[in-house]
Design a protein around this motif. Structure first.
Motif, PDB file in Angstrom:
ATOM      1  N   LEU A 255       0.836  -1.200   0.000  1.00 58.32           N
ATOM      2  CA  LEU A 255       0.000   0.000   0.000  1.00 58.32           C
ATOM      3  C   LEU A 255       0.867   1.245   0.000  1.00 58.32           C
ATOM      4  CD1 LEU A 255      -3.118   0.185   0.095  1.00 58.32           C
ATOM      5  CD2 LEU A 255      -2.928   0.660   2.539  1.00 58.32           C
ATOM      6  N   GLY A 256       0.632   2.096  -0.992  1.00 56.97           N
ATOM      7  CA  GLY A 256       1.247   3.411  -1.038  1.00 56.97           C
ATOM      8  C   GLY A 256       0.177   4.475  -1.040  1.00 56.97           C
ATOM      9  N   GLY A 257       0.509   5.664  -0.546  1.00 54.41           N
ATOM     10  CA  GLY A 257      -0.504   6.706  -0.455  1.00 54.41           C
ATOM     11  C   GLY A 257      -0.866   7.295  -1.799  1.00 54.41           C
ATOM     12  N   GLY A 258       0.160   7.656  -2.587  1.00 48.15           N
ATOM     13  CA  GLY A 258      -0.103   8.342  -3.835  1.00 48.15           C
ATOM     14  C   GLY A 258      -0.575   9.759  -3.596  1.00 48.15           C
ATOM     15  N   ALA A 259      -1.141  10.351  -4.618  1.00 48.03           N
ATOM     16  CA  ALA A 259      -1.578  11.747  -4.528  1.00 48.03           C
ATOM     17  C   ALA A 259      -2.796  11.926  -3.637  1.00 48.03           C
ATOM     18  CB  ALA A 259      -1.872  12.282  -5.930  1.00 48.03           C
ATOM     19  N   LYS A 260      -3.601  10.867  -3.465  1.00 52.16           N
ATOM     20  CA  LYS A 260      -4.884  10.989  -2.758  1.00 52.16           C
ATOM     21  C   LYS A 260      -4.960  10.164  -1.472  1.00 52.16           C
ATOM     22  CE  LYS A 260      -6.638  13.563  -6.047  1.00 52.16           C
ATOM     23  NZ  LYS A 260      -7.039  14.973  -5.826  1.00 52.16           N
ATOM     24  N   ASN A 261      -3.855   9.443  -1.117  1.00 49.61           N
ATOM     25  CA  ASN A 261      -3.795   8.614   0.085  1.00 49.61           C
ATOM     26  C   ASN A 261      -4.595   7.317  -0.093  1.00 49.61           C
ATOM     27  OD1 ASN A 261      -2.280  10.721   1.298  1.00 49.61           O
ATOM     28  ND2 ASN A 261      -4.204  11.744   1.868  1.00 49.61           N
ATOM     29  N   SER A 262      -4.330   6.348   0.777  1.00 49.24           N
ATOM     30  CA  SER A 262      -4.931   5.022   0.630  1.00 49.24           C
ATOM     31  C   SER A 262      -5.334   4.441   1.973  1.00 49.24           C
ATOM     32  CB  SER A 262      -3.942   4.057  -0.041  1.00 49.24           C
ATOM     33  OG  SER A 262      -3.698   4.395  -1.369  1.00 49.24           O
ATOM     34  N   THR A 263      -6.395   3.621   1.926  1.00 49.61           N
ATOM     35  CA  THR A 263      -6.823   2.860   3.093  1.00 49.61           C
ATOM     36  C   THR A 263      -7.156   1.440   2.674  1.00 49.61           C
ATOM     37  OG1 THR A 263      -9.151   3.496   2.832  1.00 49.61           O
ATOM     38  CG2 THR A 263      -7.779   4.875   4.270  1.00 49.61           C
ATOM     39  N   CYS A 264      -7.032   0.526   3.624  1.00 46.87           N
ATOM     40  CA  CYS A 264      -7.359  -0.876   3.369  1.00 46.87           C
ATOM     41  C   CYS A 264      -7.908  -1.491   4.651  1.00 46.87           C
ATOM     42  CB  CYS A 264      -6.114  -1.617   2.906  1.00 46.87           C
ATOM     43  SG  CYS A 264      -6.394  -3.344   2.462  1.00 46.87           S
ATOM     44  N   TYR A 265      -9.097  -2.068   4.575  1.00 48.31           N
ATOM     45  CA  TYR A 265      -9.718  -2.749   5.708  1.00 48.31           C
ATOM     46  C   TYR A 265      -9.701  -4.245   5.412  1.00 48.31           C
ATOM     47  CZ  TYR A 265     -12.846  -3.380   9.697  1.00 48.31           C
ATOM     48  OH  TYR A 265     -13.382  -3.741  10.914  1.00 48.31           O
ATOM     49  N   VAL A 266      -8.953  -4.993   6.210  1.00 53.90           N
ATOM     50  CA  VAL A 266      -8.762  -6.425   5.987  1.00 53.90           C
ATOM     51  C   VAL A 266      -9.546  -7.174   7.057  1.00 53.90           C
ATOM     52  CG1 VAL A 266      -7.078  -8.225   5.553  1.00 53.90           C
ATOM     53  CG2 VAL A 266      -6.426  -5.833   5.238  1.00 53.90           C
ATOM     54  N   GLU A 267     -10.475  -8.002   6.620  1.00 53.24           N
ATOM     55  CA  GLU A 267     -11.434  -8.589   7.559  1.00 53.24           C
ATOM     56  C   GLU A 267     -11.558 -10.096   7.352  1.00 53.24           C
ATOM     57  OE1 GLU A 267     -16.193  -8.022   8.724  1.00 53.24           O
ATOM     58  OE2 GLU A 267     -15.274  -6.794   7.159  1.00 53.24           O
ATOM     59  N   GLY A 268     -11.476 -10.846   8.444  1.00 50.95           N
ATOM     60  CA  GLY A 268     -11.727 -12.282   8.393  1.00 50.95           C
ATOM     61  C   GLY A 268     -10.894 -13.005   7.355  1.00 50.95           C
ATOM     62  N   THR A 269      -9.630 -12.627   7.237  1.00 55.35           N
ATOM     63  CA  THR A 269      -8.773 -13.140   6.168  1.00 55.35           C
ATOM     64  C   THR A 269      -7.660 -14.001   6.747  1.00 55.35           C
ATOM     65  OG1 THR A 269      -9.280 -11.416   4.564  1.00 55.35           O
ATOM     66  CG2 THR A 269      -7.087 -12.385   4.434  1.00 55.35           C
ATOM     67  N   ASP A 270      -7.338 -15.087   6.030  1.00 53.37           N
ATOM     68  CA  ASP A 270      -6.398 -16.090   6.501  1.00 53.37           C
ATOM     69  C   ASP A 270      -5.101 -15.988   5.701  1.00 53.37           C
ATOM     70  OD1 ASP A 270      -5.025 -18.350   7.304  1.00 53.37           O
ATOM     71  OD2 ASP A 270      -6.759 -19.687   7.192  1.00 53.37           O
ATOM     72  N   PHE A 271      -4.035 -15.466   6.354  1.00 50.06           N
ATOM     73  CA  PHE A 271      -2.713 -15.398   5.742  1.00 50.06           C
ATOM     74  C   PHE A 271      -1.953 -16.670   6.120  1.00 50.06           C
ATOM     75  CE2 PHE A 271      -4.157 -11.038   6.360  1.00 50.06           C
ATOM     76  CZ  PHE A 271      -3.900 -10.472   5.115  1.00 50.06           C
ATOM     77  N   ALA A 272      -2.382 -17.791   5.557  1.00 48.28           N
ATOM     78  CA  ALA A 272      -1.865 -19.089   5.985  1.00 48.28           C
ATOM     79  C   ALA A 272      -0.388 -19.248   5.682  1.00 48.28           C
ATOM     80  CB  ALA A 272      -2.666 -20.205   5.311  1.00 48.28           C
ATOM     81  N   LYS A 273       0.022 -18.836   4.479  1.00 52.38           N
ATOM     82  CA  LYS A 273       1.422 -19.013   4.097  1.00 52.38           C
ATOM     83  C   LYS A 273       1.832 -17.894   3.152  1.00 52.38           C
ATOM     84  CE  LYS A 273       4.722 -22.531   2.561  1.00 52.38           C
ATOM     85  NZ  LYS A 273       4.871 -23.897   2.000  1.00 52.38           N
ATOM     86  N   VAL A 274       2.487 -16.886   3.710  1.00 50.42           N
ATOM     87  CA  VAL A 274       3.061 -15.784   2.941  1.00 50.42           C
ATOM     88  C   VAL A 274       4.117 -15.157   3.848  1.00 50.42           C
ATOM     89  CG1 VAL A 274       1.290 -14.122   3.701  1.00 50.42           C
ATOM     90  CG2 VAL A 274       2.539 -13.723   1.562  1.00 50.42           C
TER      91      VAL A 274
END
Length: 353
Positions: A255-274
């Motif tokens: 995630l980068g902001g850029g000219a307008k900024n950024s948001t990310c809402y991560v919900e109920g997600t399984d990062f099993a292998k990364v």
């Protein structure tokens, strides 16, 4: 009695799974207003020429893709597409394994595209090769729903959103790299297995300033190295997704902001292998970013500014069921919808042999 109880349990399980939105009659999330070709009479295409003609049509269309359609070398479909539903019949594939630039790429929804549905298709590319080439699917499209598709081996990426793309839902899609990456390209990466880019630069953004994109029940599988997704100038909701890739140096969310900024809402997600769940790119993109992890497995701590939960209505599944549902080969992420020859999509599933 025991057999009756077992049967009742199986029936309940099937009903419960069906209720967990394997099939959606319409999109949820930021792309909820997408209607595609609506009630247009479905037409089946079996060749590149027929598919191109229907995509170029000025009329609303429901296009059923049958069999494997190979994109001729140097002729990816690059069109302004409006009011179309493109739906794969079981086993349908769009294939372009040409690795040159130009030459690669399958479908590019060009600037001005609007109200497009793509469902139940397998996109097959040539494998990653860093020559600033084409993606399997590139969207510069407003009101887009991509559902139950599988993206394999995109040259530059599997599925990117850029330009004026906005109000997008990506649901029950699988992203993977099955071919070994080709090294020695003109770019910096010998392994460019970078799946999903949002915004091509810090000054790339849609009319309202933010790429509003929902990823729901998606699966980033083996071979994916980065960009799951990588975004600038974005507001993203990642819901009930599953990450499982053995790639060395893998990064899930960038995630980068850029000219307008950024948001990310991560919900109920399984990062099993990364290897790395989240990486910020403020140093290169500028602006600010905010990311929140809500009931995730192996999620990072909240980062940056406060991020609010999306206000639209949506359904979810319990975190402990994400792997089971999303990876299932009969009804999980990927081209698993059961579509009749007349374009009717089954609202429940029958186990595949």
């Amino acid at each position: 009695m025991k057999k009756q109880l077992t049967l009742l349990f199986l029936l309940w399980s099937l009903f419960n799974l069906s209720a967990q939105n394997y099939y959606m009659a319409s999109p949820e999330g930021f792309g909820a207003q997408t209607t595609g070709g609506g009630n247009a009479t479905p037409v089946t295409v079996t060749s590149y020429d027929d598919l191109l003609a229907k995509i170029k049509s000025n009329n609303p269309e429901v296009i059923l893709v049958s069999g494997t359609i190979t994109i001729p070398s140097g002729k990816p479909i690059q069109q302004v597409v409006t009011n179309k539903s493109i739906i794969g019949l079981p086993g349908a594939k769009l294939v372009n394994e040409n690795q040159s630039n130009p030459g690669a790429g399958i479908l590019y929804l060009k600037t001005g595209s609007n109200n497009v549905i793509i469902r139940n298709l397998v996109f097959v590319g040539p494998g990653s090769y860093d020559i600033d080439g084409q993606d399997n699917l590139t969207a510069d499209c407003t009101n887009l729903w991509v559902d139950h598709c599988e993206f394999q081996d995109g040259q530059d990426g599997n599925f990117d959103n850029k330009g004026k793309a906005d109000n997008v839902t990506v649901s029950w899609c699988k992203f993977t790299y099955l071919k070994a990456p080709k090294s020695g390209g003109s770019g910096a990466a010998d392994d460019h297995s970078f799946s999903n880019l949002i915004g091509s630069g810090k000054n790339d953004f849609p009319a309202d300033g933010h790429y509003s994109i929902t990823f729901k029940n998606c699966y980033w599988a083996d071979g994916c190295k980065q960009r799951m997704p990588r975004a600038r100038n974005a507001e993203i909701h990642i819901l009930n997704c599953y990450y499982n890739t053995s790639e060395s140096g893998s990064v899930a969310i960038g995630l980068g902001g850029g000219a307008k900024n950024s948001t990310c809402y991560v919900e109920g997600t399984d990062f099993a292998k990364v290897e790395k769940v989240f990486k910020e790119y403020i140093s290169t993109d500028g602006g600010t970013v905010g990311i929140a992890f809500d009931h995730c497995r192996k999620g990072s701590m909240d980062f940056g500014t406060t991020v609010s939960k999306p206000t639209y209505n949506y359904t979810s599944i319990p975190l402990e069921k994400v792997e089971e549902y999303v990876t299932n080969k009969s009804y999980g992420a990927g081209a698993t919808l059961q579509v009749s020859s007349t374009g009717v999509i089954a609202s429940s599933f029958a186990k595949k042999s």
